[in-house]
Design an enzyme around this catalytic site. Sequence first.
Site, PDB file in Angstrom:
ATOM      1  N   PRO A   2       0.882  -0.963   0.433  1.00  0.00           N
ATOM      2  CA  PRO A   2       0.149  -0.206   0.011  1.00  0.00           C
ATOM      3  C   PRO A   2       0.631   1.283   0.052  1.00  0.00           C
ATOM      4  CG  PRO A   2      -1.108  -1.575   1.823  1.00  0.00           C
ATOM      5  CD  PRO A   2       0.551  -2.108   1.464  1.00  0.00           C
ATOM      6  N   GLU A   3       0.607   2.366  -0.704  1.00  0.00           N
ATOM      7  CA  GLU A   3       1.402   3.200  -1.252  1.00  0.00           C
ATOM      8  C   GLU A   3       0.330   4.703  -0.391  1.00  0.00           C
ATOM      9  OE1 GLU A   3       4.220   3.955  -3.534  1.00  0.00           O
ATOM     10  OE2 GLU A   3       4.116   2.719  -4.750  1.00  0.00           O
TER      11      GLU A   3
END
Length: 271
Positions: A2-3
Amino acid sequence: MPELPEVEVCRLGITPHIINQTVTAVIVRNGKLRWPIPDAVNLLVEQQVLAINRRSKYLMLRFDTGTLLLHLGMSGTIRIIDADTPVAKHDHFDLVFTNKKALRLNDPRRFGAVLWLAEHQDEQGFLAKLGPEPLSDDFSHGYLFAKAKKRTVPIKTFLMNNQVVVGVGNIYANEALFKAGILPTTKAGSLSKKRFDQLTDIIKQVLAAAIEQGGTTLKDFTQPDGRPGYFVQELMVYGRAGQKCLVCTTELEEIRQGGRSSVFCSQCQKT
Ligand SMILES: [Zn+2]
């Protein structure tokens, strides 16, 4: 992994379900995450969620007595579900609320984190080394140019350094450098202010577009099997090594920088 856009969309997705709700139970099924989940989280019972903020990739749930920090690590997901939803593998942590909903953290690889910062602890100290938020006014024209002065580190590595700016992960660094026409190997300190300012604008655009696209998946946060995906649907270079450049049809090249893949077009991108 996840960014920043995924974490921001998560924040937007969970907020309406838990804001102003009071915690009725804290369930730790497996506290062995990247760091052990502290016993202090049990003190959240009967406390109200006052706000849900984000700093870098940390979600910050504000309570009267402090802040609960949630990090998704490599593989974490957060969902809002009915509290009696059967537990699945890797469901390590629940916060249950008065509305009979639960915030549930699932994390197969357990690089995520649940941390507690009491009111008297120095939050800024914990997060002090982090650079500015890319979508904030602190990240503006002139900032990167000043920060990069005399730096010989490659621009790609420079951008992915959280102390320079937070939240520009590998996907977004690749895409932003392509759109800005900058080779990832370019020495950071050699770029002009003009090119840095263009790059700054592009980073903001790329991240904002990803958050906007992610908004369409908000419903996933309330489905038991929801797995919020990644939002960058139109990738120009990331994951496309060996394929043709979508602009000039030159074959895209790939190198490793700091252990991460950099894909670029040798025609469209210059030092
Ligand atoms: Zn090209």
